[in-house]
Design a protein around this motif. Structure first.
Motif, short mmCIF file in Angstrom:
data_model
loop_
_atom_site.label_atom_id
_atom_site.label_comp_id
_atom_site.label_asym_id
_atom_site.label_seq_id
_atom_site.Cartn_x
_atom_site.Cartn_y
_atom_site.Cartn_z
N ALA A 1 0.82 -1.21 0.00
CA ALA A 1 0.00 0.00 0.00
C ALA A 1 0.85 1.26 0.00
O ALA A 1 1.96 1.29 0.53
CB ALA A 1 -0.92 0.01 1.23
N ILE A 2 0.30 2.31 -0.61
CA ILE A 2 0.88 3.66 -0.59
C ILE A 2 -0.12 4.58 0.10
O ILE A 2 -1.33 4.50 -0.15
CB ILE A 2 1.15 4.17 -2.03
CG1 ILE A 2 2.22 3.34 -2.72
CG2 ILE A 2 1.56 5.65 -2.01
CD1 ILE A 2 2.39 3.68 -4.19
N VAL A 3 0.39 5.46 0.98
CA VAL A 3 -0.43 6.48 1.62
C VAL A 3 0.16 7.84 1.26
O VAL A 3 1.29 8.15 1.63
CB VAL A 3 -0.48 6.32 3.15
CG1 VAL A 3 -1.34 7.41 3.77
CG2 VAL A 3 -1.01 4.95 3.54
N LEU A 4 -0.60 8.65 0.52
CA LEU A 4 -0.15 9.98 0.13
C LEU A 4 -0.74 11.03 1.07
O LEU A 4 -1.94 10.98 1.38
CB LEU A 4 -0.57 10.29 -1.31
CG LEU A 4 -0.03 9.38 -2.41
CD1 LEU A 4 -0.55 9.84 -3.77
CD2 LEU A 4 1.47 9.35 -2.41
N ALA B 1 4.62 12.33 0.42
CA ALA B 1 3.92 13.37 -0.33
C ALA B 1 3.86 12.96 -1.79
O ALA B 1 3.95 11.79 -2.14
CB ALA B 1 4.62 14.71 -0.13
N ARG B 2 3.70 13.93 -2.66
CA ARG B 2 3.38 13.72 -4.08
C ARG B 2 4.21 12.61 -4.75
O ARG B 2 3.67 11.71 -5.38
CB ARG B 2 3.59 15.04 -4.78
CG ARG B 2 3.18 15.13 -6.20
CD ARG B 2 3.27 16.57 -6.67
NE ARG B 2 4.56 17.19 -6.45
CZ ARG B 2 4.76 18.36 -5.87
NH1 ARG B 2 3.74 19.09 -5.46
NH2 ARG B 2 5.97 18.85 -5.70
N SER B 3 5.53 12.65 -4.61
CA SER B 3 6.39 11.73 -5.37
C SER B 3 6.31 10.30 -4.88
O SER B 3 6.78 9.39 -5.57
CB SER B 3 7.85 12.21 -5.30
OG SER B 3 8.31 12.26 -3.96
N ALA B 4 5.71 10.06 -3.71
CA ALA B 4 5.57 8.68 -3.22
C ALA B 4 4.64 7.85 -4.09
O ALA B 4 4.60 6.63 -3.96
CB ALA B 4 5.07 8.68 -1.77
N VAL B 5 3.89 8.50 -4.99
CA VAL B 5 3.03 7.75 -5.90
C VAL B 5 3.85 6.82 -6.80
O VAL B 5 3.32 5.84 -7.34
CB VAL B 5 2.15 8.71 -6.74
CG1 VAL B 5 2.97 9.40 -7.82
CG2 VAL B 5 0.96 7.99 -7.34
N PHE B 6 5.16 7.08 -6.92
CA PHE B 6 6.03 6.25 -7.75
C PHE B 6 6.76 5.18 -6.93
O PHE B 6 7.69 4.56 -7.46
CB PHE B 6 7.06 7.13 -8.46
CG PHE B 6 6.47 8.18 -9.36
CD1 PHE B 6 5.81 7.81 -10.52
CD2 PHE B 6 6.58 9.52 -9.05
CE1 PHE B 6 5.26 8.78 -11.36
CE2 PHE B 6 6.04 10.49 -9.89
CZ PHE B 6 5.37 10.12 -11.04
N ALA B 7 6.40 4.96 -5.69
CA ALA B 7 7.11 4.00 -4.84
C ALA B 7 7.20 2.64 -5.54
O ALA B 7 6.20 2.13 -6.04
CB ALA B 7 6.40 3.85 -3.50
N ILE C 1 -3.93 2.37 -2.84
CA ILE C 1 -3.35 3.72 -2.77
C ILE C 1 -4.35 4.62 -2.06
O ILE C 1 -5.49 4.77 -2.50
CB ILE C 1 -3.03 4.30 -4.16
CG1 ILE C 1 -2.13 3.36 -4.96
CG2 ILE C 1 -2.34 5.66 -4.01
CD1 ILE C 1 -1.80 3.86 -6.35
N VAL C 2 -3.91 5.20 -0.95
CA VAL C 2 -4.72 6.15 -0.19
C VAL C 2 -4.24 7.56 -0.51
O VAL C 2 -3.04 7.83 -0.46
CB VAL C 2 -4.61 5.88 1.33
CG1 VAL C 2 -5.28 7.00 2.12
CG2 VAL C 2 -5.21 4.54 1.68
N ILE C 3 -5.16 8.45 -0.88
CA ILE C 3 -4.82 9.85 -1.10
C ILE C 3 -5.59 10.66 -0.05
O ILE C 3 -6.78 10.92 -0.20
CB ILE C 3 -5.17 10.33 -2.52
CG1 ILE C 3 -4.52 9.44 -3.58
CG2 ILE C 3 -4.71 11.77 -2.73
CD1 ILE C 3 -5.48 8.61 -4.35
N ASP C 4 -4.90 11.02 1.02
CA ASP C 4 -5.55 11.78 2.09
C ASP C 4 -5.64 13.25 1.69
O ASP C 4 -4.71 13.80 1.09
CB ASP C 4 -4.74 11.63 3.38
CG ASP C 4 -5.51 12.16 4.59
OD1 ASP C 4 -6.76 12.08 4.60
OD2 ASP C 4 -4.85 12.63 5.54
#
Length: 819
Positions: A333-336, A388-394, A402-405
Motif C-alpha cells: 500500500a501507498i499512503v499519500l 507526499a506527491r512523489s511517493a506515488v512512484f514507490a 493507494i490512499v490519497i488523504d
C-alpha cells in the motif's frame, strides 16, 4: 549493418520528446534490459538514461554503442515504465523527464561540466566583454581565477538557463576551458564499521590493566566496549571516548578487536516515539465503507472510491483497516499526504499499527535517506510507503491500495519542473494498471472528484458524524468592517482576542491561521504612494522583521528596508499589510507569557523542522500554533479548542476561477483542527466578505450547498469539470520576444481543428519573475484528447522556428490555478 546487432531505445532526462537508439555491445547483451539504467555518450557529455525497449533495427544510419549498464535489476518495473510513458503522453512532457521524476534524485545525473580558467581577465577585456557580450561577462565573473566551477553552480549564480552558447564563445576566446567530469550514479549504500571485542568479556579488566601504561587509548577503548556489551560503531567510539580509527586499526592487528562493515539504513523517523495503537470498533458508517473497500481488495479489482467524511470522522481508521486487509491479501500500500508537514504525524500513526513495514518517501529527505527507502522498498523490505506527491512512484511489488488523504489539496499538483503531473490522477491510473484500489479521503472534495461520484466514475462512502458523535465546532464570523466602524484597528478582533485570553487561562491550545508569511506584504511611502518592488519580478517586496530585510518571495532577492523613499526622498515609510511575523509580534506583546510556535516557509526550511514543531505542539510545549496553510491540513491535536482565521479574504480575492473553492476548503479544513478531543472547540473567522457564499457555507459546514452553487457557475462558464484546460506559459528575457512568440503560438492553436477556445495571450498576474517576462495562453475544450493533440501539434510547429529558442515554454495540462 550486421544482423546480430541489437539496439536499445533509451529515454534521457532531456527536454526532447523522443527516445534515442544505441547499439548494445556484445558483452552487455545479457544485462541491457528494459527498466535498467545505462551510461551513454550524448553530444559532448556523458548521461544516464533508462532502457525503454529493445529492437533489432535502428531508425538512424549512424549510431553509438551504449557505454555501460549500471544496474543488475530494473529500477522501473514494466508497470512503472508504462506509467511514466502515460505521464509523458498525457502531460505533454518528454518520457525521460517523467522517468526522472519517478526515481530518487541523482539517479539520472549527467556528468558535471566543469568551467575553469588559468589566467585572470584584464579589466579592459572585461569592459569590452560587458559591452559586446554581457552574458559572457556575467558567466566569466563567476569563474574563479586559477580555479574551476561546475555548470550547475554557474546556472544557479547567474540564473542563465542555457549558458552553453556563451560558454563556447568564452572558450573560443581562450578565456575559459570546458571539461567533462565523471557520470554520477546517485547516492550509494551507507555502511557502518562495527568494532567487536575479541577476548571474552571477563578478561576485559585484565587487558585494560595491562594496556594502561603504554597504550591508554586502547585501554579506554576496551573499557568502553566492555561497558556496552562488547560492540560499538567507530562513530560511537569517537563520540563516547574520542577513540579514532587508527587506534582501532592497531587493536585489530593485535587481535583485541574485530571490524565488520554493516549496511545501515538512513531513516529520519527511526527514533520517533510511537503511541500504543488503540483498538476501536468501527462506526456503522466506517463499517459500510470498509465493506466496499475490502470487497474490491479481496477480488483484486480496480476501484476508485471517495471517502467523503467530515473533519474528525475517523477517515484514518478506515485507512488503517484497509491497509490491514491489503497486507492480508499479500499486497502492498501507498499512503499519500499533501504536505511534508503532515508526514511526522502520518508516520507516527501508521508505524504504531504496522511497525517496520512502513517507510517514508518524499522530497524533504536527504538524497541518502530517500535512496535507502527507495532501494529497500524495491527489495521488498517495506510494504507500506507514506509520503507526499512523489511517493506515488514507490517501487512496491503487488501494489493493492493507494490512499490519497485530503485529495482536494492543490499541493498534489507538481508546479515547477516537468512533468507537471497531479499525484491523485496518476494514482488512479497506476491503480488501474495493477488492479488496485484507490481511496481518496476529504471533508471538502474537489469539485472534479465529487462530480465523478455523481456520474458513477468513482464510488462514494460517507462519514457524516465525528467519532464518538462529537459535535462539529461552532463557527463565528466577525465582520472586520464593523470592527473598524467601532474604532478597533487591531489585527485581532475583540471576539478573537477575548477567546485567545480565555483559552490561555484554561491551558488549552490555539491554532491561528493566516495564509501570508513575512511581517508586511509591502513597504510603501505615505507621501508619494510608491511601493518598493523587486528589481527582478513584478511583485512588491515583503518585509521580514527577524532579519530587518525585504525579501521577494519569488526569486529570494533581498534588500535593506529603505529609511527614505527612493523616489521622493520622504522619510514617511510605512509597513503595510499583515503577515505571520507581524501576527507573532503582536501576540507576544498582548500575551507575553504565551508559548508561540510559527509554522511557515521561513521556519520550516531546516531539515526536521516540521517534525520538531509537530512534537512541540503534540507534547503541549506550545500554547499557540501560528501558521500559513500548513496548519490547515490534517493535524490532530486533541487539546486545541480554538481556531482563529486572521483573514479569510487572502485567497478569496485571487483572480482565479478556483478562488471560492480554495477559500471554502481552507476555512472548513482549518476549522476542523479544533474540537477533536473531549474539550470541544470554537472557530473565529475574521473577514471583510461576510456575505460570500464560500464563507457562509464554511460557517455552516455545508459542502453540499457550496457544491450546488459553485458547480452551477462552473457549468455556465465551461470550467472544469465541464471542460478541460491547458495552460501554456512563455518566459524569456525580452518582453517583445516573449509576446511575439506567444502570439505566434496562439495563431497556430487557432488553426487546429476541434473547436478550441483560446484565451490570450496575455501577461499573467505576475508578469515578470527572475528577470523572465511571462505571457500566458489558456486553451479550453470539452474534449481532453483533442485539446492535448492540438497543443502537441502546435508546439512541434512552433519549435521549428529559430526565434522559439529565445523563449522557454511550459505546458500545464489540467492546471489547478491560473495565478
Amino acid at each position: 549493418m550486421a544482423a546480430s546487432v541489437r539496439f536499445a531505445e533509451i529515454a534521457l532526462p532531456l527536454p526532447v520528446d523522443q527516445v534515442f537508439s544505441y547499439s548494445i555491445p556484445e558483452n552487455l547483451l545479457d544485462t541491457a534490459l528494459p527498466g535498467r539504467r545505462v551510461s551513454v555518450a550524448f553530444t559532448n557529455r556523458r548521461m544516464t538514461g533508462v532502457i525503454t525497449a529493445l529492437s533489432d533495427t535502428c531508425p538512424v544510419p549512424r549510431y553509438r554503442p551504449l557505454s555501460d549498464v549500471l544496474d543488475s535489476d530494473a529500477v522501473l518495473d514494466a508497470s512503472l515504465l508504462e506509467l511514466t510513458r502515460w505521464i509523458g503522453r498525457y502531460y505533454l512532457c518528454p518520457w525521460g523527464e517523467a522517468i526522472k521524476a519517478a526515481l530518487p534524485a541523482g539517479m539520472l545525473s549527467e556528468s558535471e561540466q566543469i568551467v575553469s580558467r588559468d589566467e585572470p581577465c584584464p579589466p579592459e577585456c572585461m569592459d569590452r566583454l560587458r559591452r559586446a557580450a554581457p552574458r559572457q561577462a556575467e558567466l566569466l565573473a563567476q569563474v574563479p581565477e586559477q580555479g574551476a566551477v561546475t555548470l550547475s553552480i554557474l546556472r544557479r549564480r547567474t540564473r542563465i538557463r542555457q549558458p552553453f552558447a556563451a560558454l563556447r564563445g568564452l572558450e573560443a576566446k581562450g578565456l575559459v576551458t570546458i571539461s567533462i567530469g565523471d557520470t554520477s550514479t546517485g547516492p550509494g549504500i551507507r555502511y557502518e564499521t562495527w568494532v567487536e571485542l575479541v577476548p571474552p568479556m571477563e578478561e576485559a579488566d585484565r587487558i585494560v590493566t595491562r594496556l594502561i601504561p603504554r597504550a591508554p587509548r586502547q585501554a579506554s577503548c576496551i573499557n568502553l566496549l566492555a561497558r556496552h556489551g562488547g560492540r560499538l560503531t567507530t562513530e560511537q567510539l569517537r563520540h563516547l571516548g574520542r577513540i579514532e580509527r587508527d587506534v582501532v586499526r592497531r587493536m585489530e592487528k593485535k587481535g583485541l578487536v574485530s571490524l565488520r562493515e554493516v549496511e545501515t539504513v538512513r531513516d529520519p523517523y527511526r527514533d520517533a516515539e510511537l503511541p500504543e495503537p488503540v483498538k476501536v470498533d468501527p462506526t456503522a458508517e466506517q463499517a459500510e465503507a470498509l465493506r466496499t473497500i475490502h470487497g474490491a481488495i479481496g477480488q483484486g479489482a480496480f476501484k476508485s472510491l471517495l471517502l467523503y467524511g467530515v473533519t474528525g470522522s475517523g477517515k484514518t481508521h478506515v485507512y488503517v483497516k484497509s491497509i490491514e486487509k491489503t497486507l492480508a491479501a499479500g499486497r502492498s500500500a501507498i499512503v499519500l499526504v499533501p504536505e511534508l508537514a503532515l508526514t511526522p504525524q502520518a508516520v507516527r500513526q501508521f508505524r504504531a499499527h504496522f511497525g517496520d513495514l512502513v517507510t517514508v518517501l518524499h522530497s524533504g529527505l536527504s538524497p541518502g535517506e530517500r535512496y535507502d527507502s527507495w532501494r529497500r522498498t524495491r527489495a521488498g523490505d517495506y510494504r507500506i510507503v507514506v509520503g507526499a506527491r512523489s511517493a506515488v512512484f514507490a517501487p512496491l511489488s503487488d501494489l493493492g491500495l493507494i490512499v490519497i488523504d485530503e485529495e482536494h489539496e492543490p499541493s498534489y499538483k507538481q508546479f515547477d519542473d516537468p512533468p507537471l503531473y497531479h499525484a491523485r490522477d496518476v494514482a488512479v491510473v497506476r491503480a488501474r494498471t495493477v488492479n488496485a484500489v484507490t481511496v481518496m479521503g476529504s471533508a471538502t472534495p474537489s469539485l472534479e472528484t465529487y462530480t465523478n461520484t455523481q456520474t458513477g466514475k468513482f464510488e462514494c462512502s460517507r462519514l457524516t458524524e465525528r467519532v464518538d458523535r462529537r459535535p462539529l465546532p461552532g463557527v463565528r464570523i466577525v465582520d472586520m468592517r464593523e470592527e473598524r466602524r467601532l474604532g478597533r484597528f487591531s489585527i485581532f478582533s475583540a471576539p478573537l482576542a477575548d477567546r485567545i485570553k480565555d483559552r490561555l487561562a484554561r491551558q488549552e491550545q490555539i491554532i491561528l491561521f493566516l495564509n501570508r508569511r513575512g511581517f508586511s506584504p509591502f513597504v510603501q511611502c505615505y507621501d508619494c504612494g510608491l511601493s518598493v518592488s523587486c528589481p527582478h519580478c513584478s511583485v512588491t517586496m515583503t518585509y521580514h522583521a527577524d532579519s530587518l530585510f525585504m525579501r521577494c518571495h519569488y526569486c529570494d532577492h533581498r534588500d535593506q528596508a529603505p529609511e527614505v523613499c527612493p523616489k521622493c526622498r520622504s522619510q514617511s515609510i510605512g509597513y503595510r499589510g499583515v503577515g505571520t511575523q507581524r501576527v507573532e509580534e503582536e501576540l507576544k506583546e498582548r500575551f507575553p507569557d504565551a508559548r508561540i510556535v510559527r509554522m511557515d516557509m521561513d521556519t520550516t526550511s531546516r531539515k526536521g523542522s516540521h517534525q520538531d514543531i509537530f512534537h512541540r505542539v503534540l507534547n503541549r510545549e506550545a500554547d499557540i500554533l501560528l501558521g500559513t496553510q500548513m496548519v490547515a491540513k490534517g493535524f490532530d491535536f486533541p487539546n486545541v479548542t480554538l481556531v482563529g482565521v486572521i483573514s479569510a479574504d487572502t485567497s478569496l480575492n485571487l483572480p482565479d476561477f478556483r478562488a471560492s473553492e480554495r477559500t471554502f476548503q481552507l476555512l472548513t479544513q482549518v476549522a476542523g483542527r479544533t474540537g477533536r478531543g473531549k474539550l470541544g472547540g470554537e472557530v473565529i473567522v475574521q473577514t471583510y466578505s461576510q456575505g460570500h457564499h464560500s464563507v457562509a457555507s464554511a460557517q455552516a459546514h455545508d459542502y453540499e450547498s457550496f457544491y450546488a452553487r459553485e458547480i452551477t457557475d462552473r457549468k455556465a462558464l465551461g470550467y472544469p469539470p465541464f471542460g478541460r484546460m491547458v495552460g501554456i506559459l512563455f518566459q524569456g528575457e525580452r518582453d517583445e520576444y516573449v509576446m511575439r512568440e506567444a502570439r505566434r503560438f496562439a495563431e497556430l492553436m487557432r488553426k487546429q481543428p476541434g473547436g478550441l477556445n483560446i484565451l490570450g495571450p496575455a501577461p499573467p498576474v505576475i508578469a515578470r519573475v527572475r528577470n523572465q517576462y511571462r505571457w500566458q495562453i489558456i486553451a479550453r475544450s470539452c474534449h481532453s484528447g483533442r485539446l492535448r493533440d492540438a497543443v502537441r501539434q502546435s508546439r512541434l510547429q512552433w519549435e521549428r522556428a529559430a526565434d522559439s529558442r529565445r523563449v522557454h515554454l511550459k505546458v500545464d495540462v489540467d492546471p489547478v490555478g491560473l495565478v
